[in-house]
Scaffold this motif. Sequence first.
Motif, mmCIF file in Angstrom:
data_model
loop_
_atom_site.group_PDB
_atom_site.id
_atom_site.type_symbol
_atom_site.label_atom_id
_atom_site.label_comp_id
_atom_site.label_asym_id
_atom_site.label_seq_id
_atom_site.Cartn_x
_atom_site.Cartn_y
_atom_site.Cartn_z
ATOM 1 N N VAL A 10 13.067 -12.483 -7.867
ATOM 2 C CA VAL A 10 14.344 -12.072 -8.454
ATOM 3 C C VAL A 10 15.334 -11.952 -7.302
ATOM 4 O O VAL A 10 15.053 -11.300 -6.300
ATOM 5 C CB VAL A 10 14.221 -10.713 -9.170
ATOM 6 N N GLY A 12 19.457 -11.431 -5.995
ATOM 7 C CA GLY A 12 20.856 -11.079 -6.232
ATOM 8 C C GLY A 12 21.630 -11.300 -4.934
ATOM 9 O O GLY A 12 21.106 -11.103 -3.852
ATOM 10 N N LEU A 13 22.889 -11.744 -5.056
ATOM 11 C CA LEU A 13 23.661 -12.070 -3.850
ATOM 12 C C LEU A 13 24.896 -11.186 -3.714
ATOM 13 O O LEU A 13 25.501 -10.785 -4.709
ATOM 14 C CB LEU A 13 24.127 -13.527 -3.899
ATOM 15 N N GLU A 14 25.228 -10.884 -2.476
ATOM 16 C CA GLU A 14 26.502 -10.233 -2.157
ATOM 17 C C GLU A 14 27.245 -11.186 -1.221
ATOM 18 O O GLU A 14 26.788 -11.436 -0.111
ATOM 19 C CB GLU A 14 26.252 -8.902 -1.452
ATOM 20 N N VAL A 157 29.577 -9.635 -6.070
ATOM 21 C CA VAL A 157 28.183 -9.191 -6.209
ATOM 22 C C VAL A 157 27.604 -9.717 -7.514
ATOM 23 O O VAL A 157 28.152 -9.457 -8.589
ATOM 24 C CB VAL A 157 28.104 -7.648 -6.199
ATOM 25 N N THR A 158 26.516 -10.472 -7.419
ATOM 26 C CA THR A 158 25.892 -10.978 -8.649
ATOM 27 C C THR A 158 24.904 -9.958 -9.179
ATOM 28 O O THR A 158 24.424 -9.092 -8.455
ATOM 29 C CB THR A 158 25.092 -12.276 -8.419
ATOM 30 N N ARG A 159 24.598 -10.063 -10.463
ATOM 31 C CA ARG A 159 23.484 -9.299 -10.995
ATOM 32 C C ARG A 159 22.197 -9.944 -10.472
ATOM 33 O O ARG A 159 22.209 -11.092 -10.023
ATOM 34 C CB ARG A 159 23.534 -9.315 -12.523
ATOM 35 N N PRO A 160 21.080 -9.210 -10.515
ATOM 36 C CA PRO A 160 19.827 -9.807 -10.021
ATOM 37 C C PRO A 160 19.277 -10.812 -11.021
ATOM 38 O O PRO A 160 18.361 -10.504 -11.769
ATOM 39 C CB PRO A 160 18.899 -8.600 -9.846
ATOM 40 N N ASN A 199 19.501 -10.325 -1.653
ATOM 41 C CA ASN A 199 18.529 -9.297 -2.028
ATOM 42 C C ASN A 199 17.398 -9.967 -2.785
ATOM 43 O O ASN A 199 17.660 -10.738 -3.718
ATOM 44 C CB ASN A 199 19.184 -8.245 -2.920
ATOM 45 N N VAL A 200 16.173 -9.707 -2.381
ATOM 46 C CA VAL A 200 15.016 -10.378 -2.982
ATOM 47 C C VAL A 200 13.969 -9.359 -3.390
ATOM 48 O O VAL A 200 13.691 -8.411 -2.650
ATOM 49 C CB VAL A 200 14.338 -11.335 -1.964
ATOM 50 N N SER A 201 13.385 -9.559 -4.558
ATOM 51 C CA SER A 201 12.206 -8.779 -4.938
ATOM 52 C C SER A 201 11.281 -9.683 -5.744
ATOM 53 O O SER A 201 11.666 -10.777 -6.140
ATOM 54 C CB SER A 201 12.608 -7.561 -5.766
ATOM 55 N N LEU A 210 12.255 -4.318 -12.326
ATOM 56 C CA LEU A 210 12.443 -5.018 -11.055
ATOM 57 C C LEU A 210 11.566 -4.391 -9.985
ATOM 58 O O LEU A 210 11.337 -3.185 -9.988
ATOM 59 C CB LEU A 210 13.908 -4.925 -10.627
HETATM 60 P P1 ADP Z 1 23.905 -2.218 -2.241
HETATM 61 O O1 ADP Z 1 25.395 -2.267 -2.260
HETATM 62 O O2 ADP Z 1 23.347 -0.922 -1.809
HETATM 63 O O3 ADP Z 1 23.313 -3.335 -1.476
HETATM 64 P P2 ADP Z 1 23.899 -2.967 -5.078
HETATM 65 O O4 ADP Z 1 23.398 -2.158 -6.225
HETATM 66 O O5 ADP Z 1 25.353 -3.209 -5.016
HETATM 67 O O6 ADP Z 1 23.364 -2.338 -3.753
HETATM 68 O O7 ADP Z 1 23.133 -4.351 -5.187
HETATM 69 C C1 ADP Z 1 23.306 -5.320 -4.279
HETATM 70 C C2 ADP Z 1 22.677 -6.619 -4.777
HETATM 71 O O8 ADP Z 1 21.279 -6.480 -4.933
HETATM 72 C C3 ADP Z 1 23.193 -7.139 -6.101
HETATM 73 O O9 ADP Z 1 23.487 -8.511 -5.954
HETATM 74 C C4 ADP Z 1 22.033 -6.960 -7.045
HETATM 75 O O10 ADP Z 1 21.990 -7.995 -7.993
HETATM 76 C C5 ADP Z 1 20.854 -7.072 -6.128
HETATM 77 N N1 ADP Z 1 19.675 -6.365 -6.570
HETATM 78 C C6 ADP Z 1 19.593 -5.096 -7.010
HETATM 79 N N2 ADP Z 1 18.315 -4.787 -7.300
HETATM 80 C C7 ADP Z 1 17.564 -5.886 -7.034
HETATM 81 C C8 ADP Z 1 16.166 -6.187 -7.114
HETATM 82 N N3 ADP Z 1 15.284 -5.307 -7.510
HETATM 83 N N4 ADP Z 1 15.781 -7.417 -6.747
HETATM 84 C C9 ADP Z 1 16.656 -8.332 -6.332
HETATM 85 N N5 ADP Z 1 17.967 -8.101 -6.233
HETATM 86 C C10 ADP Z 1 18.434 -6.900 -6.571
#
Ligand code: ADP
Length: 484
Positions: A10, A12-14, A157-160, A199-201, A210
């Motif tokens: 999974v 998600g990108l910032e 910021v994308t959703r995961p 962000n990777v999980s 998640l």
């Molecule tokens: P932060 O600002 O502390 O890095 P955010 O909640 O803004 O945290 O999330 C940052 C990014 O991480 C987002 O793109 C989100 O989609 C992604 N993300 C959040 N949880 C997970 C997860 N469990 N696995 C992969 N990506 C995730």
Amino acid sequence: MRREAAYEPVIGLEVHAQLLTRTKLFCRCPARYGAEPNTLVCPVCLGLPGALPAVNGEAVAMAVRLGTALGCRIAPASVFARKNYFYPDCPRNYQITMYDAPLCEGGALEYDAPEGPRLVELERIHLEDDAGKLLHRPAARSLVDFNRCGVPLVEIVTRPVLGDPSDAALFLQNLRRLLRWLGICDGNLEEGSMRCDVNVSLRTPGSRRLGTRTEIKNLNSFKAVEAGIRLEIARQRKVLEGGGEIERQTSLWNARRRELVVMRSKEEARDYRYFPEPDLPPLEVRAELVERERSRLPELPLARERRLRAEYGLPAYDAGVLCAERGIADYFERAVRAGAEPKEGANWVMREVLASLRERGGRIEEFAVSPDDLARLVRLVSDGAISRTAGTEVFREMLRTGEEPGAVVGRLGLELLADPRRLEMMVDAVIAANPGEAARFRGGKRQLLEFFVGQVMKESGGTADPRLARDLIERRLAPGGGER
Ligand code: ADP
Ligand code: MG
Ligand code: ZN
């Protein structure tokens, strides 16, 4: 039976994108790249005591433009926040960003993936200022350049919701195309005007919960994004398969060694002590600004790509290449409107125009051959007035001298040679000069036909009508065709 993959990634990108504003986000310093270090600074962006920030309206308009293009909800009032941290790249000791009340929420980026249409949902987009740049020199003191301090960024910021490394890279390419298309960021990953944290999980397929995520920074190319994620997935998989647990951590991509280096682990997690920025009022975005930006949006890249396919019957590949940049799509459509047959026009743009742009550099908006002249050239070839080979030569001359195609054809005598008598003489000369090949052709080696056509083209300086030449050669070399 194939075993289910034990874990699915999974992602998600910032994404941080530097806005192409003239000045910085909170002061009047130029937001220019590549100037002499520490020349574009003032008390505000250096964080001197008492200096007060004021928001740059151009940056707000650009962020709103992006938000409307991505279908986000634009907050009528958003709140800047201080993110406190101590590091030499930040003379203020805090970054001004947005925290729990961002400028844009929701929305999605849509694009065509090889498997079909794809929609990647966004969490938010907000405005923040950039930090300075540290220059670490091996075995010497580190240097800091504050020119970048205060340059406006949007963080997207994308959703995961991204499923694998290539999915992530494709999303980024499409986001970059949109940013450039809207004229709000030049999207240069190497120079860092567009930066991506990943962000990777991992989780068991089908599970809705998640897993614990880790973060990767410093990914400075699409290839690095893919490679870095792939390495991190493999590492996490190994930990989980060994019965271990994933710990929150942040690693950096080392481009030279193509590996991940852990930068900080859970124990070193930072507490940024966010609080609303006391020196700035809430950012109010009026409905008129949102409407103005929305109404000025150009046709977006995905819509344009799909229209080029539908309207001109272009293959998906061609439409993708032509819509890589707005200027290229504009150039192509101008040529079509000036009379170039669409598929032929697409071929000329992709093969000749883009190739010489790559070679010589420069912007398509200032390209030496105008779309009108390209259309004239394409028509000379499709009407059979000159051969395709001659066409490429004419194109090169047009590039060099700026002449229109008709003038080049006249000057170089490139009109199609379709006079059977003159062609016959050339064919005979070529056959006489290559008796070995002629004998082998007669002996059954039919592939040599192309060799002879090539020789005739060469002999005629690229002007011979290839179809007529082929006919004549075949006739001359046919059993009983006999040379004179
Ligand atoms: P932060 O600002 O502390 O890095 P955010 O909640 O803004 O945290 O999330 C940052 C990014 O991480 C987002 O793109 C989100 O989609 C992604 N993300 C959040 N949880 C997970 C997860 N469990 N696995 C992969 N990506 C995730
Ligand atoms: Mg993060
Ligand atoms: Zn300044």
